[in-house]
Motif scaffolding. Structure first.
Motif, PDB file in Angstrom:
ATOM      1  N   GLU A 169       0.963  -1.204  -0.157  1.00  0.00           N
ATOM      2  CA  GLU A 169      -0.046   0.010  -0.031  1.00  0.00           C
ATOM      3  C   GLU A 169       0.834   1.278   0.015  1.00  0.00           C
ATOM      4  N   ALA A 170       2.005   1.435   0.753  1.00  0.00           N
ATOM      5  CA  ALA A 170       3.062   2.226   0.578  1.00  0.00           C
ATOM      6  C   ALA A 170       3.806   2.200  -0.716  1.00  0.00           C
ATOM      7  N   GLY A 171       3.648   1.272  -1.616  1.00  0.00           N
ATOM      8  CA  GLY A 171       4.436   1.353  -2.659  1.00  0.00           C
ATOM      9  C   GLY A 171       5.891   0.693  -2.618  1.00  0.00           C
ATOM     10  N   ASP A 172       5.990  -0.009  -1.387  1.00  0.00           N
ATOM     11  CA  ASP A 172       7.358  -0.839  -1.212  1.00  0.00           C
ATOM     12  C   ASP A 172       7.028  -2.240  -1.676  1.00  0.00           C
ATOM     13  N   TYR A 173       7.571  -2.644  -2.670  1.00  0.00           N
ATOM     14  CA  TYR A 173       7.368  -4.077  -3.199  1.00  0.00           C
ATOM     15  C   TYR A 173       8.699  -4.856  -3.300  1.00  0.00           C
ATOM     16  N   THR A 174       9.492  -4.655  -2.104  1.00  0.00           N
ATOM     17  CA  THR A 174      10.833  -5.407  -1.787  1.00  0.00           C
ATOM     18  C   THR A 174       9.952  -6.901  -1.519  1.00  0.00           C
ATOM     19  N   VAL A 175      10.561  -7.886  -1.997  1.00  0.00           N
ATOM     20  CA  VAL A 175       9.937  -9.222  -2.089  1.00  0.00           C
ATOM     21  C   VAL A 175      10.488  -9.703  -0.755  1.00  0.00           C
ATOM     22  N   THR A 176       9.800 -10.271   0.156  1.00  0.00           N
ATOM     23  CA  THR A 176       9.969 -10.911   1.527  1.00  0.00           C
ATOM     24  C   THR A 176       9.287 -12.105   1.740  1.00  0.00           C
ATOM     25  N   ALA A 212       9.569  -5.714 -11.053  1.00  0.00           N
ATOM     26  CA  ALA A 212      10.479  -4.688 -11.935  1.00  0.00           C
ATOM     27  C   ALA A 212      10.096  -4.515 -13.321  1.00  0.00           C
ATOM     28  N   GLN A 213       9.203  -5.566 -13.951  1.00  0.00           N
ATOM     29  CA  GLN A 213       8.684  -5.274 -15.085  1.00  0.00           C
ATOM     30  C   GLN A 213       7.548  -4.452 -15.147  1.00  0.00           C
ATOM     31  N   SER A 214       6.829  -4.153 -13.969  1.00  0.00           N
ATOM     32  CA  SER A 214       5.767  -3.381 -13.541  1.00  0.00           C
ATOM     33  C   SER A 214       6.153  -1.977 -13.307  1.00  0.00           C
ATOM     34  N   GLY A 215       7.394  -1.589 -13.355  1.00  0.00           N
ATOM     35  CA  GLY A 215       8.075  -0.486 -12.820  1.00  0.00           C
ATOM     36  C   GLY A 215       7.843  -0.298 -11.010  1.00  0.00           C
ATOM     37  N   ARG A 216       7.790  -1.109 -10.347  1.00  0.00           N
ATOM     38  CA  ARG A 216       7.597  -1.151  -8.880  1.00  0.00           C
ATOM     39  C   ARG A 216       9.050  -0.877  -8.319  1.00  0.00           C
ATOM     40  N   GLN A 217       8.964  -0.209  -7.353  1.00  0.00           N
ATOM     41  CA  GLN A 217      10.194  -0.060  -6.261  1.00  0.00           C
ATOM     42  C   GLN A 217      10.119  -1.361  -5.700  1.00  0.00           C
ATOM     43  N   THR A 218      11.137  -2.247  -5.864  1.00  0.00           N
ATOM     44  CA  THR A 218      11.298  -3.757  -5.661  1.00  0.00           C
ATOM     45  C   THR A 218      12.862  -3.891  -4.954  1.00  0.00           C
ATOM     46  N   GLY A 219      12.913  -5.302  -4.729  1.00  0.00           N
ATOM     47  CA  GLY A 219      14.239  -5.767  -4.464  1.00  0.00           C
ATOM     48  C   GLY A 219      13.859  -7.081  -3.710  1.00  0.00           C
ATOM     49  N   THR A 220      15.147  -7.654  -3.212  1.00  0.00           N
ATOM     50  CA  THR A 220      14.899  -8.955  -2.167  1.00  0.00           C
ATOM     51  C   THR A 220      15.773  -8.882  -0.975  1.00  0.00           C
ATOM     52  N   LEU A 221      15.192  -9.791  -0.100  1.00  0.00           N
ATOM     53  CA  LEU A 221      16.094  -9.963   0.890  1.00  0.00           C
ATOM     54  C   LEU A 221      17.088 -10.968   0.605  1.00  0.00           C
TER      55      LEU A 221
END
Length: 474
Positions: A254-261, A460-469
């Motif tokens: 909801e806050a836009g943080d799509y870091t994969v956990t 990432a393909q969707s343009g989200r702010q993302t990453g992984t643990l």
């Protein structure tokens, strides 16, 4: 309906050859008990309550409406819905066509419907992992555009607010969101058990493992089972473990943080427990078991406990299908280190934009009727899962509906675990990797690490702010 039907009209509409597609329900039209002002209706004003006989005191008089066609999934709760549609036809004389489609085919039909010049369906039933796609594309009518000022009755459960869409936040939320759908159900899991085998249902997942191992007498009686096949079912059935261990798919959608956990230590502990229970207590072919297999295992009396959606309940209490009618019981989902975790797997009745106003009004009339107290009572009595809190509270006091207490407890803990547009794609990734972990092709850590990398690529393909643990040790 107009005399000239669009070319994409589903088989079974009036004028088409009989017996070739969707089933039409109709009744010879009769004078309504209270005449509805159709001009007011078509102008979008609220429907009025009718002075009906005592047997139908709380049903909504919708007046004479255009025939409607509903695309819906053929699921464990379909029988209850079909029965309540028949009641609507009987009461109103309005015609309804139902295209009951296997789960895997509903999404394709819905996509095709909104991409054509005119949808063949007036109501699309969309799964919670699909509806954001349709919200984002603006191919559905906000309900207050059909009936001005419409809001859900306060007794109707909003299932994690997935019926609302805020385009500015690109998120399903009541806060600043438009009402886009109404609930045909608010599906959650329940722990189903045989009271003649399990004296006290387990309160935690550690207790579940101990109880299932103690109860089983393989191959005559399995201690526990839930879905394990390579489909969205294994991911959905893993989610109660995942959530109860404090894990989630992304940091803060909801806050836009799509870091994969999903490859967190908590998710790993949840998966290890899920695998321990399945491997210890389920049939050897659990990696190929779907929803129907799990339901049949309990209905045949061959399982002490199963985890299924509450919508499957009617299968256990139907004496023509079940050997456990007198002993089946329901309990809330067990708790893990983070408490009770319950994913909501609900459906959404929506109205496509690309239909004439008269058909949209008719669809809305049915949905408003469906949400009335008495319609929901009839729905529950026919085996459906009611979506009104007053109906759940009233019926749960009756012995035959005692399962509703467990359902209400689970609803209170329910969350939308895949509440983002990429939910369906994430579901597919998880289905493959969880199944590989279950059947031994990947270690639990490798399964979650692989899933995390693949989900990161989707975001990432969707343009989200993302990453992984950091990767789990494999």
């Amino acid at each position: 309906m107009p005399a000239s039907l669009p070319s994409n009209t589903p088989p079974g509409r009036p004028g088409d050859p009989p017996g070739t597609g969707a089933t039409w329900r109709n009744k010879e039209r009769r004078e309504p008990m209270l005449t509805l002002n159709r001009r007011a209706l078509l102008a979008g004003t609220a429907l009025v309550w009718a002075a009906l006989p005592a047997s139908a005191a709380s049903f909504l008089d919708v007046g004479e409406q255009e025939p409607i066609s509903i695309l819906i999934n053929s699921s464990p709760w379909y029988g209850g819905f079909e029965a309540v549609v028949d009641l609507y036809v009987e009461q109103t004389g309005n015609e309804v066509s139902i295209d009951a489609t296997p789960y895997a085919g509903v999404l394709e039909k819905a996509r095709n419907a909104v991409r054509t010049a005119e949808s063949p369906y007036d109501i699309l039933n969309l799964d919670q992992s699909w509806n954001i796609e349709f919200y984002q594309q603006d191919v559905l009518r906000p309900l207050d555009e059909v009936v001005a000022g419409y809001a859900l009755p306060p007794e109707v459960i909003t299932c994690g607010d997935s019926y609302f869409w805020n385009p500015e936040k690109n998120f399903r939320t009541r806060e600043g969101g438009k009402l886009m759908a109404v609930p045909p159900n608010c599906n959650t899991h329940v722990l189903v058990y045989r009271s003649d085998v399990i004296e006290t249902p387990p309160a935690t997942y550690d207790e579940l493992l101990t109880a299932c191992q103690a109860a089983q007498d393989r191959p005559n009686l399995y201690g526990f089972a839930t879905r394990g096949e390579r489909s969205q079912g294994i991911n959905y059935d893993y989610m109660p473990f995942m959530l109860s261990y404090g894990a989630k798919f992304v940091a803060d959608a909801e806050a836009g943080d799509y870091t994969v956990t999903i490859n967190s230590p908590e998710a790993l502990a949840a998966l290890q427990q899920f695998l321990a229970v399945q491997r210890s207590c389920a049939p050897d072919n659990v990696g190929a078991m779907g929803q129907g297999d799990v339901i049949q295992l309990m209905a045949a009396g061959s399982a002490a406990m199963v985890e299924t959606v509450v919508a499957a309940w009617a299968n256990y209490t139907d004496p023509t299908k079940s050997a456990v009618v007198d002993t089946v019981a329901a309990a809330p989902m067990p708790e893990g280190p983070a408490g009770r975790g319950v994913p909501i797997g609900n459906w959404h009745f929506t109205i496509p934009r690309n239909i004439p106003d008269e058909r949209a009004q008719a669809a809305m009339a049915f949905m408003q009727w469906f949400l009335t107290r008495d319609a929901q009572m009839a729905y529950a009595e026919a085996g459906g899962i009611p979506v009104r809190s007053d109906v759940i509270e009233e019926l749960s006091a009756e012995p035959e509906y005692a399962w509703m207490k467990a359902y209400a407890t689970n609803l209170a803990a329910g969350v939308q675990a895949l509440g983002f547009a990429e939910g369906a794609s994430v579901d597919q990734v998880m289905a493959l990797r969880l199944n590989q972990a279950l059947i031994g092709e990947l270690s639990p850590a490798a399964a979650l690490n692989t899933a995390a990398r693949e989900i990161e690529a989707i975001f990432a393909q969707s343009g989200r702010q993302t990453g992984t643990l950091p990767a789990l040790a494999e």
